[in-house]
Design a protein around this motif. Structure first.
Motif, short mmCIF file in Angstrom:
data_model
loop_
_atom_site.label_atom_id
_atom_site.label_comp_id
_atom_site.label_asym_id
_atom_site.label_seq_id
_atom_site.Cartn_x
_atom_site.Cartn_y
_atom_site.Cartn_z
N TRP A 211 0.86 -1.34 0.07
CA TRP A 211 0.06 -0.02 -0.08
C TRP A 211 0.77 1.39 -0.05
N PRO A 212 1.81 1.53 0.98
CA PRO A 212 2.38 2.82 1.06
C PRO A 212 2.95 3.21 -0.05
N GLN A 213 3.70 2.37 -1.02
CA GLN A 213 4.23 2.76 -2.28
C GLN A 213 3.20 3.19 -3.36
N GLN A 214 2.49 2.16 -3.30
CA GLN A 214 1.26 2.53 -4.39
C GLN A 214 0.34 3.89 -4.10
N ALA A 215 0.21 4.08 -2.95
CA ALA A 215 -0.55 5.19 -2.34
C ALA A 215 0.27 6.70 -2.67
N ASN A 216 1.64 6.50 -2.53
CA ASN A 216 2.41 7.61 -2.74
C ASN A 216 2.56 7.83 -4.22
N GLN A 217 2.65 6.91 -4.85
CA GLN A 217 2.85 6.99 -6.60
C GLN A 217 1.35 7.58 -6.96
N ASP A 218 0.12 7.01 -6.52
CA ASP A 218 -1.15 7.64 -6.83
C ASP A 218 -1.20 9.02 -6.53
N MET A 219 -0.79 9.69 -5.51
CA MET A 219 -0.73 10.88 -5.02
C MET A 219 -0.02 11.86 -5.97
N GLN A 220 1.13 11.17 -6.53
CA GLN A 220 2.02 12.05 -7.33
C GLN A 220 1.24 12.09 -8.61
N THR A 221 0.51 10.88 -9.08
CA THR A 221 -0.12 11.11 -10.41
C THR A 221 -1.34 11.87 -10.46
N ILE A 222 -1.82 12.01 -9.16
CA ILE A 222 -3.08 12.84 -9.01
C ILE A 222 -2.87 14.46 -8.99
N LEU A 223 -1.52 14.72 -8.39
CA LEU A 223 -0.95 15.81 -8.43
C LEU A 223 -0.64 16.66 -9.68
N GLN A 224 0.02 15.61 -10.46
CA GLN A 224 0.21 16.15 -11.54
C GLN A 224 -0.90 16.26 -12.59
N ALA A 225 -2.00 15.36 -12.63
CA ALA A 225 -3.27 15.47 -13.10
C ALA A 225 -4.25 16.86 -13.03
N ILE A 226 -3.90 17.01 -11.82
CA ILE A 226 -4.51 18.37 -11.01
C ILE A 226 -3.69 19.60 -12.02
N LYS A 227 -2.52 19.68 -12.06
CA LYS A 227 -1.80 20.65 -12.74
C LYS A 227 -2.10 20.78 -14.20
N ASP A 228 -2.42 19.68 -14.85
CA ASP A 228 -2.64 19.44 -16.20
C ASP A 228 -4.23 19.65 -16.56
N HIS A 229 -4.84 19.55 -15.54
CA HIS A 229 -6.32 19.57 -15.66
C HIS A 229 -6.73 18.12 -16.50
N ASP A 230 -6.31 17.14 -16.19
CA ASP A 230 -6.17 16.02 -16.74
C ASP A 230 -7.42 15.23 -15.97
N PHE A 231 -8.79 15.43 -16.30
CA PHE A 231 -9.70 14.78 -15.50
C PHE A 231 -9.56 13.25 -15.55
N ALA A 232 -9.32 12.69 -16.65
CA ALA A 232 -9.64 11.19 -16.68
C ALA A 232 -8.48 10.48 -16.04
N THR A 233 -7.47 11.01 -15.81
CA THR A 233 -6.16 10.43 -15.33
C THR A 233 -6.48 10.52 -13.56
N LEU A 234 -6.80 11.81 -13.28
CA LEU A 234 -7.53 11.84 -11.88
C LEU A 234 -8.49 11.11 -11.51
N GLY A 235 -9.45 10.95 -12.33
CA GLY A 235 -10.56 10.01 -11.76
C GLY A 235 -10.13 8.64 -11.79
N LYS A 236 -9.55 8.19 -12.84
CA LYS A 236 -8.93 6.86 -12.77
C LYS A 236 -8.15 6.34 -11.48
N THR A 237 -7.04 7.25 -11.40
CA THR A 237 -6.36 7.13 -10.31
C THR A 237 -7.07 7.19 -8.86
N ALA A 238 -7.77 8.22 -8.74
CA ALA A 238 -8.58 8.40 -7.41
C ALA A 238 -9.35 7.05 -7.15
#
Ligand code: DP6
Length: 317
Positions: A211-238
């Motif tokens: 879990w911890p590694q997966q969760a930290n990776q998801d957090m980074q992915t979502i952070l980037q998706a927020i900056k890019d306004h990339d909703f599909a990546t945000l939704g899928k990852t969340a």
């Protein structure tokens, strides 16, 4: 006249979850997490010192009702207030107003401790900055560290044993089209608190080590998706992050299953909508309710599919 401190804070929904502590006293997490706050839903708190010599306890009320001393919520508040008593004889009167059902998986402890810390900051005239407020709120409840902010917030896991590097910060982005839909399945008190649930998971779930590694990776992915306004990546990852967290809960002993049949039914409905081209995703916390994630353009489709849904627009209030 006795000074009254007041504070209010929003609830937050984690898009990348906090689940598991490396220090249960200080609420230090095994991974970072990232959330969106819901302005309009939250907690308002007032606090004052009790001056009477005869008063030997705190007086805690919730939504206008004085709580018994052995009430779990009142006990937890008093324990948190132990950090702030000027003398062992200092007691407080705390009035809490929640605009969310307590313990229904809508993180009222998050807005609760954030509002309480803001009220203390006001009462004692500390003038603390956001980082310090977040550190203090974290001591009350981990997710409260993220409730000092509107919009997106990121709680740093931190490495230090004293926890001084484990606090949340606002992510400086607005996303006016971003919507959160609250699908209430059941508002009853949850059977296992998050505090207890995550402890049992850490102790008995073999899958948890991933879990911890997966969760930290998801957090980074979502952070980037927020900056890019990339909703599909945000939704899928969340959504994937929430289901991974629930997988660790289910693989705990005794098992922790927060889902109700209606929760699973709603998931299938969401997956069917996605097949039909509606960009909607969900997340879930320590309870049976779903939180839907979508953009404004999908609002009509969502309202049609879920008649009872409550839609919030975090950047428009
Ligand atoms: C599933 O912050 O309620 O909502 O630190 O023990 O008070 P304590 O736990 P809490 O846990 C929240 C868990 C969660 C995920 C999240 O909000 O990140």
């Amino acid at each position: 006249k006795n000074k009254i401190g007041s504070g209010s804070a929003p609830v937050n929904i984690a898009l990348s979850k906090y689940w598991g502590k490396r220090d249960a006293t200080l609420n230090l997490p095994t991974n970072g997490s990232l959330s969106i706050s819901l302005p309009g839903l939250g907690t308002k708190t007032q606090i004052e010192r009790l001056e009477s010599q005869n008063q030997q306890t705190d007086l805690v009320s919730l939504n206008g009702q004085r709580l018994d001393q052995d009430n779990a919520f009142a006990k937890r508040v008093s324990q948190f207030l132990n950090y702030f008593r000027e003398t062992p004889q200092t007691f407080f009167k705390v009035d809490t107003e929640n605009s969310v059902p307590t313990a229904a998986g809508l993180a009222s402890s998050a807005s609760g401790y954030a509002a309480l810390v803001l009220a203390l900051n006001d009462l004692f005239a500390w003038n603390l900055d956001n980082k310090s407020l977040s550190l203090l709120a974290r001591l009350g409840s981990g997710s409260a560290s993220r409730s000092l902010f509107n919009g997106f917030a990121l709680w740093h896991q931190g490495q230090q044993a004293d926890g001084l590097d484990s606090y949340a910060e606002a992510i400086d982005t607005t996303w006016p089209e971003f919507c959160v839909g609250l699908l209430e399945i059941d508002v009853k008190q949850k059977p296992v608190s998050s505090t207890q649930g995550m402890q049992n998971t850490v102790e008995t779930c073999a899958l948890y080590q991933a879990w911890p590694q997966q969760a930290n990776q998801d957090m980074q992915t979502i952070l980037q998706a927020i900056k890019d306004h990339d909703f599909a990546t945000l939704g899928k990852t969340a959504e994937h992050n929430a289901l991974t967290m629930h997988a660790t809960m289910i693989a705990t002993w005794p098992p922790i299953v927060y889902w109700q049949p209606e929760s699973v039914e709603a998931m299938h409905k969401i997956w069917r909508l996605r097949e039909q081209g509606v960009a909607v995703y969900f997340t879930m916390d320590a309870g049976p309710n779903l939180k839907l994630l979508f953009l404004e353009t999908e609002k009509p489709a969502i309202l049609q599919a879920f008649k009872q849904i409550k839609i919030l627009e975090p950047f428009k209030s």
